[in-house]
Every structure is written in structure tokens, then in C-alpha cells.
Scaffold this motif. Structure first.
Motif, short mmCIF file in Angstrom:
data_model
loop_
_atom_site.label_atom_id
_atom_site.label_comp_id
_atom_site.label_asym_id
_atom_site.label_seq_id
_atom_site.Cartn_x
_atom_site.Cartn_y
_atom_site.Cartn_z
N MET A 191 0.83 -1.11 0.06
CA MET A 191 0.09 0.03 0.08
C MET A 191 0.83 1.01 0.15
O MET A 191 1.99 1.25 0.89
N LYS A 192 0.70 2.50 -0.99
CA LYS A 192 1.40 3.39 -1.10
C LYS A 192 1.22 4.09 0.22
O LYS A 192 0.06 4.23 0.83
N GLU A 193 2.15 5.25 0.70
CA GLU A 193 2.21 6.03 1.62
C GLU A 193 0.93 6.91 1.60
O GLU A 193 0.26 7.04 2.84
N GLU A 194 0.37 7.54 0.66
CA GLU A 194 -0.69 8.16 0.48
C GLU A 194 -1.92 7.46 1.19
O GLU A 194 -2.95 7.89 1.71
N GLN A 195 -2.07 6.23 0.68
CA GLN A 195 -3.07 5.32 1.06
C GLN A 195 -3.13 4.94 2.56
O GLN A 195 -4.18 4.86 3.29
N TRP A 229 -4.48 7.93 4.10
CA TRP A 229 -5.89 8.09 3.90
C TRP A 229 -6.60 7.11 5.17
O TRP A 229 -7.48 7.57 5.58
N GLU A 248 -8.15 -5.31 -2.76
CA GLU A 248 -6.87 -5.34 -3.51
C GLU A 248 -6.77 -6.76 -3.90
O GLU A 248 -6.11 -6.88 -4.97
N HIS A 290 -9.71 -2.30 -8.01
CA HIS A 290 -8.98 -1.00 -8.16
C HIS A 290 -9.70 0.24 -7.18
O HIS A 290 -10.42 0.71 -7.71
N GLU A 311 -8.01 9.67 -5.35
CA GLU A 311 -6.86 9.62 -6.47
C GLU A 311 -7.34 9.47 -7.90
O GLU A 311 -8.71 9.00 -8.03
N LYS A 324 -6.73 7.87 -11.95
CA LYS A 324 -5.87 6.80 -12.66
C LYS A 324 -5.99 6.98 -14.15
O LYS A 324 -7.20 7.50 -14.62
#
Ligand SMILES: [Fe+2]
Length: 310
Positions: A1-5, A8, A165, A170, A175, A177
């Protein structure tokens, strides 16, 4: 999982724990779901006594298939005839038989991409585990070459993100895409629910989205004006269930909207923005419908004819 997520998820977790409705208009009333459930029990009891309850369940399991062609002046030519399957408000653990109804409706259809605009869970609190088995059955039957994109609704929990996920959904939490075909692209922006869980990131995300043809996926129509101001072309949402229990003629008793109440159902237009508010596949509160059919929707996108001829 990305940092922004991760950031969130931490913010969403705090909002879910607070029991407050965090809205764009600043209202932070407490969610009185215990009282609401008691009132629903009384309502169900009345319907059973009057002999209407069984008909309401039958209505809820009948899902309409709506098909619309939409034209846009700036649709990239590579995306001409892009076919979208739009599902919303599955509330799938509250009425698992709708999975078979949906699969039966989509199995002979061809489409490129699937969007699911929130409310996977029946209740707006409690366990999320019962969502995953029927949802997995459904997702396995969705054949969308460009993928399945989703947003969360006000009935959903941030904890769903991890399972989604794994399933190949998705989830877009504030965000965007970009989808590319033949060196052309369109942009899909997914906004976390703004009916209970609004944050400034919802607006920031719409304001910072890329230029070009843009589709906004939001659980409710309540961000229509911000999307329009930021040059979105298409806005897909649900949330209202078209009223779910309506008076004869389809007049809703409740719309559950604090903004955009004119856009509570079906196709709408605001300035250059085209929007569609699905009545949803499922039901919340109680598994019945009156005078408001469930739906799943196919959209086929076209470039406006004048542009094609030039
Ligand atoms: Fe819903």
C-alpha cells in the motif's frame, strides 16, 4: 500500500470511530443508527401485518438493465464506443441472492471497464466479513479488460481496501488513474464517500486531476458542482437508491442528500458535466423496494459526430 493510502486509511479510521457525519457543509451530526434500526423494525412489522413485505422483497430482487449512449466533444478517438458497466449500492451482505441476478444480467454482455460506486455493506457499522464471499463470486464473473474501479460509500469501512486489492478491485480513495489506449488517454478519479466521511482531500483531488477527458466516480451526487468546476466530463454515482421506498409515481420519501438533491436519480446535466445517479443494485436498512427499481447500467461513450467529421 502506498504512503498516501496509509495516510488516507488512518484518517478514515478516525472518522469511522467518531460516529459523526463529516460533511462538506460543516454538519457533524452524530449517526443515530440504533434509533434508525428500531424505527425500521417497527416499519417492517407494519408491512408484514399489512401483507406488503413479500412484494417488497420480490421488487428488490428484480434488477433493471439500462443502456445509454453518451456523446462528448473531447472523447479521444481511441475510446470511441468505450462500454462501461456501472454498478452501485450492492449492499451485498444484506441480500446475497442479488449476485445471481446481476450475473444473469451481465453474462452475455461485452463491456470494457466496470465502475462500482460504493456501498458494498448493508449496515453502516459492524462486521465487514459477510461482504467478501458474495462480492468475490460477483467479481469473478465481471469480465472487464480495462479493469474494475471502485469507490467506497458511507456504508463501507476503510478495512475493505485490503480485501478489495486481493480481489483485483482497484479502489480509488481520492486519487486519479490514467487509462491509455493507442497513445491516447482518459482519466478516472475516485473520491472517498463525502456523505459521512468528507475531507478536504476530496476537493483537492478533483482540483488537481490531470487535463483531458475525465470521469469522476463518487458515491453520491453531492460533489457535482466541484466536478463541473474542474472540467469533468462524466460523473457516475449512486447512494440514493432512487428513494428505495417511494410513493406511487416514484416520488421519494427520503433522498439522503445534503447537496445536489435535483440529481437524485438517472441522467442529469450540470453545465458541461453529464452525470448519472444509479438507483443501485441492492437495498439498505431493509431488503425491500417500492416504486423504485434496482438497476445496473451500461454506458457506451461516443465522440460527438461533428468532431468525428472534421
Ligand atoms: Fe446505498
Amino acid at each position: 500500500m502506498k504512503e498516501e493510502q496509509i495516510i488516507w486509511a488512518a484518517a478514515r479510521s478516525a472518522l469511522e470511530s467518531s460516529q459523526k457525519k463529516n460533511r462538506r457543509n460543516g454538519s457533524t451530526g452524530v449517526r443515530h443508527w440504533e434509533l434508525f434500526e428500531k424505527l425500521l423494525h417497527v416499519f417492517v412489522w407494519c408491512l408484514k401485518i399489512l401483507g406488503f413485505y413479500g412484494k417488497g422483497i420480490e421488487n428488490a430482487l428484480s434488477i433493471d438493465v439500462n443502456k445509454l449512449n453518451l456523446e462528448f466533444p473531447n472523447l479521444p478517438k481511441s475510446f470511441e464506443q468505450l462500454k462501461i458497466l456501472h454498478l452501485s449500492d450492492l449492499h451485498i451482505d444484506g441480500n446475497p441472492p442479488i449476485v445471481d441476478s446481476i450475473i444473469a444480467k451481465i453474462k452475455n454482455e461485452k463491456y470494457d471497464i466496470c465502475f462500482i460506486t460504493g456501498d458494498f455493506r448493508m449496515e453502516n457499522h459492524g462486521s465487514i466479513q459477510a461482504v467478501f464471499e458474495p462480492l468475490s463470486l460477483l467479481v469473478n464473473q465481471i469480465n472487464a479488460p480495462l479493469g474494475i474501479y471502485a469507490t467506497l460509500g458511507n456504508h463501507d469501512s476503510y478495512l475493505m481496501a485490503f480485501e478489495f486489492e486481493k480481489m483485483g478491485i482497484h479502489l480509488l480513495n481520492n486519487e486519479s488513474k490514467t487509462i491509455q489506449l493507442n497513445n491516447e488517454e482518459i482519466h478516472i478519479t475516485g473520491i472517498d464517500d463525502v456523505h459521512y466521511y468528507f475531507t478536504d482531500n476530496a476537493i483537492n483531488c478533483l482540483e488537481k486531476s490531470p487535463l483531458g477527458f475525465k470521469i469522476a466516480l463518487v458515491h453520491s451526487p453531492e460533489m457535482y458542482d466541484i466536478a463541473s468546476a474542474n472540467n469533468y466530463n462524466l460523473y457516475l454515482c449512486g447512494h440514493t437508491h432512487g428513494g428505495q421506498i417511494c410513493l406511487p409515481g416514484g416520488k421519494p420519501v427520503f433522498k439522503h442528500l445534503y447537496n445536489g438533491s435535483n440529481y437524485f436519480k438517472g441522467l442529469w446535466k450540470f453545465k458541461k458535466l453529464t452525470g448519472y445517479t444509479s438507483t443501485g443494485c441492492g437495498t439498505s436498512g431493509i431488503p425491500i423496494r417500492f416504486n423504485s427499481n434496482s438497476e445496473l447500467t451500461f454506458f457506451t461513450l461516443h465522440k460527438e459526430k461533428e468532431e468525428l467529421e472534421s
